[in-house]
Write a protein that holds these residues in place. Structure first.
Motif, PDB file in Angstrom:
ATOM      1  N   SER A 157       0.835  -1.197   0.000  1.00 34.37           N
ATOM      2  CA  SER A 157       0.000   0.000   0.000  1.00 34.37           C
ATOM      3  C   SER A 157       0.871   1.249   0.000  1.00 34.37           C
ATOM      4  CB  SER A 157      -0.917  -0.007   1.226  1.00 34.37           C
ATOM      5  OG  SER A 157      -1.713   1.162   1.285  1.00 34.37           O
ATOM      6  N   GLY A 158       1.998   1.191   0.706  1.00 35.34           N
ATOM      7  CA  GLY A 158       2.911   2.324   0.738  1.00 35.34           C
ATOM      8  C   GLY A 158       3.539   2.625  -0.612  1.00 35.34           C
ATOM      9  N   ILE A 159       3.864   1.581  -1.385  1.00 33.38           N
ATOM     10  CA  ILE A 159       4.378   1.795  -2.738  1.00 33.38           C
ATOM     11  C   ILE A 159       3.288   2.412  -3.605  1.00 33.38           C
ATOM     12  CG2 ILE A 159       5.276   0.681  -4.810  1.00 33.38           C
ATOM     13  CD1 ILE A 159       7.278   0.819  -2.508  1.00 33.38           C
ATOM     14  N   GLY A 160       2.058   1.911  -3.461  1.00 35.26           N
ATOM     15  CA  GLY A 160       0.937   2.520  -4.190  1.00 35.26           C
ATOM     16  C   GLY A 160       0.756   3.973  -3.806  1.00 35.26           C
ATOM     17  N   ALA A 161       0.941   4.285  -2.523  1.00 34.62           N
ATOM     18  CA  ALA A 161       0.807   5.665  -2.058  1.00 34.62           C
ATOM     19  C   ALA A 161       1.880   6.553  -2.676  1.00 34.62           C
ATOM     20  CB  ALA A 161       0.895   5.703  -0.532  1.00 34.62           C
ATOM     21  N   ALA A 162       3.108   6.048  -2.758  1.00 34.32           N
ATOM     22  CA  ALA A 162       4.184   6.828  -3.382  1.00 34.32           C
ATOM     23  C   ALA A 162       3.877   7.073  -4.856  1.00 34.32           C
ATOM     24  CB  ALA A 162       5.519   6.092  -3.231  1.00 34.32           C
ATOM     25  N   ALA A 163       3.344   6.055  -5.532  1.00 36.73           N
ATOM     26  CA  ALA A 163       2.971   6.222  -6.938  1.00 36.73           C
ATOM     27  C   ALA A 163       1.860   7.258  -7.076  1.00 36.73           C
ATOM     28  CB  ALA A 163       2.528   4.877  -7.514  1.00 36.73           C
ATOM     29  N   ALA A 164       0.877   7.203  -6.175  1.00 39.96           N
ATOM     30  CA  ALA A 164      -0.224   8.172  -6.212  1.00 39.96           C
ATOM     31  C   ALA A 164       0.296   9.583  -5.979  1.00 39.96           C
ATOM     32  CB  ALA A 164      -1.264   7.814  -5.153  1.00 39.96           C
ATOM     33  N   GLY A 165       1.144   9.739  -4.976  1.00 38.48           N
ATOM     34  CA  GLY A 165       1.688  11.052  -4.673  1.00 38.48           C
ATOM     35  C   GLY A 165       2.545  11.608  -5.791  1.00 38.48           C
ATOM     36  N   ALA A 166       3.332  10.726  -6.416  1.00 41.26           N
ATOM     37  CA  ALA A 166       4.175  11.158  -7.529  1.00 41.26           C
ATOM     38  C   ALA A 166       3.326  11.616  -8.707  1.00 41.26           C
ATOM     39  CB  ALA A 166       5.104  10.017  -7.940  1.00 41.26           C
ATOM     40  N   HIS A 167       2.228  10.906  -8.951  1.00 41.49           N
ATOM     41  CA  HIS A 167       1.316  11.302 -10.020  1.00 41.49           C
ATOM     42  C   HIS A 167       0.687  12.649  -9.710  1.00 41.49           C
ATOM     43  CE1 HIS A 167      -2.250  11.171 -12.659  1.00 41.49           C
ATOM     44  NE2 HIS A 167      -1.564  10.323 -13.403  1.00 41.49           N
ATOM     45  N   LEU A 168       0.261  12.831  -8.475  1.00 40.45           N
ATOM     46  CA  LEU A 168      -0.353  14.091  -8.063  1.00 40.45           C
ATOM     47  C   LEU A 168       0.636  15.250  -8.181  1.00 40.45           C
ATOM     48  CD1 LEU A 168      -3.127  14.993  -6.819  1.00 40.45           C
ATOM     49  CD2 LEU A 168      -1.981  14.929  -4.611  1.00 40.45           C
TER      50      LEU A 168
END
Length: 448
Positions: A157-168
């Motif tokens: 979930s943390g890797i997904g969160a980093a991907a989400a934040g990077a996209h944002l």
């Protein structure tokens, strides 16, 4: 091209316009569900409040902490809100990969959206791709990380969160890789937490993952470089977790054109998903006319890894914290038999010391682990007088985010929001989420 580079390229290309209406609806359901669980999590006794006190002592910023208002740094807000995301163990799940995909993603996106002043469409796209990365990672792993000592759900979930934040944050593909690598090196979690009943980690773990994701994104935006292949290098995440490379097809095929958000499950009951079969068994016994006082013993057969929810036995029979109780099949079964179901109040201190529940929990034992079992388990009740009632529990249908019954979802939101520190109706929350395209992160500040 390396796997992480291919993933970063695909992720970078996704926009809000690539999301179909079904996916957008599912993202909004997960967001409303996640926020409601976070609001309800204030006041739990499993470490989240201590972490919030720590987070809110940090220097001021422009992000909100649930129950505290605004004025906090993005990493601090993600730490505090992420702790709340899982403290009730009521947030969404991805059944196929056995993870909580949005527990770190939602707090990360909320903090960074407030920090950057992001619009609602950007937030929805970031939530979609973050959930997607977490779900795909869970499917792409080959093997069980617990065999190598890892507790991996919040790591994914943390890797997904980093991907989400990077996209944002609008990072380039290289920046996305750096954000993932910088988040991964800050947060690892070992399986020892299962054997540590006094630990706060099991309850507030996603706060640590969300903070790592936020800090990873902010460092990557400042052009701090990480490693070239954080996911599948010789010492990357996959090799650490399982010793085997990721399934490239599961990770990359159709990325950006199909999304798992609609398949994410909304939880029925606020306890570990592995205990839900026990709740269903208790309810079936009650429907058949069996009462708690009729039961002399319960013999259970389950598939791994749900056997961990019976051991160590002394800990499972008398859980000391709410999160410990939520990971106990004997306790959860006994609570369901005693009260007819399991709700948020069934894990408070007084409820954990209910002698009727504890006496019944002591009658529940694991008799066999069956790794060929396809359902939730078999619960066999021996009644005083000798009659035996066998209750096989088939795999429970998932409340999918893309198709959950509005009445079921409304009931869950209402139950959560009744525990809010300040008045918050499900209508107000749903209205803010449903209209997110026309607003942005600021719409949630007055609510939380």
């Amino acid at each position: 091209m390396s796997l992480t580079r291919a993933l970063a390229e695909a992720l970078h290309a996704v926009t809000y316009d690539d999301l179909d209406a079904f996916t957008i609806r599912a993202v909004k359901v997960c967001l409303a569900d996640g926020l409601a669980c976070m609001v309800a999590g204030r006041g739990e006794d499993d470490g989240a409040e201590a972490l919030i006190r720590h987070a809110t002592s940090m220097a001021p910023g422009n992000c909100s902490v649930i129950g505290e208002g605004g004025g906090y740094l993005p990493g601090a807000a993600a730490l505090a809100n992420g702790a709340l995301a899982h403290v009730l163990d009521f947030e969404d799940t991805f059944e196929e990969g056995k993870i909580h995909p949005n527990a770190s993603v939602i707090p990360t996106v909320l903090a960074l959206a407030q920090h950057f002043g992001s619009d609602g469409r950007s937030m929805i796209a970031a939530l979609a791709v973050g959930c997607e990365v977490a779900c795909r990672l869970s499917l792409a792993l080959r093997g069980d990380p617990a065999r190598r000592g890892w507790y991996h759900p919040p790591m994914l979930s943390g890797i997904g969160a980093a991907a989400a934040g990077a996209h944002l944050a609008g990072l380039s593909p290289i920046g996305i890789i750096d954000a993932i690598g910088l988040a991964a090196c800050q947060f690892k979690l070992d399986d020892e937490l299962k054997r540590s009943p006094a630990s706060s980690l099991r309850a507030m773990r996603d706060g640590l993952a969300a903070r790592a994701a936020v800090e990873g994104v902010l460092m990557a935006k400042a052009v701090v470089r990480a490693v070239e292949e954080p996911l599948e290098g010789p010492s990357g995440l996959a090799m650490q977790l399982t010793g085997l490379p990721l399934d490239h097809g599961a990770m990359l095929d159709g990325f950006g054109s199909s999304f798992h958000a609609a398949s994410v499950g909304i939880k029925r009951w606020p306890s570990c998903r592995g205990t839900h079969g026990a709740i269903a068994a208790a309810q079936e016994l009650l429907r058949s006319g069996v009462e708690a006082d009729d039961i002399a013993s319960i013999d259970a057969v389950v598939a791994p890894p749900n056997d961990m929810l019976f051991e160590p036995r002394a800990q499972r029979l008398r859980p000391q914290t709410a999160i410990d109780a939520k990971f106990s099949v004997p306790f959860v079964f006994a609570a369901a038999m005693t009260h007819g179901s399991v709700g948020l109040g069934n894990f408070d201190e007084a409820a954990r010391n209910d002698q009727q529940v504890l006496d019944l929990a002591g009658k529940v034992k694991l008799t066999r682990v069956d790794d060929t079992m396809s359902g939730e388990g078999i619960y066999s009740a021996t009644l005083f007088g000798g009659r035996r009632v066998d209750v096989p529990v088939a795999t429970l249908p998932v409340w999918r985010a893309g198709s959950i019954d509005p009445d079921d979802f409304q009931a869950k939101l209402t139950a959560c929001l009744e525990r809010a520190r300040k008045p918050l109706t499900s209508h107000a929350l749903r209205e803010a989420v449903d209209g997110l395209e026309m607003t942005g992160a600021e719409t949630f500040a007055p609510l939380i």
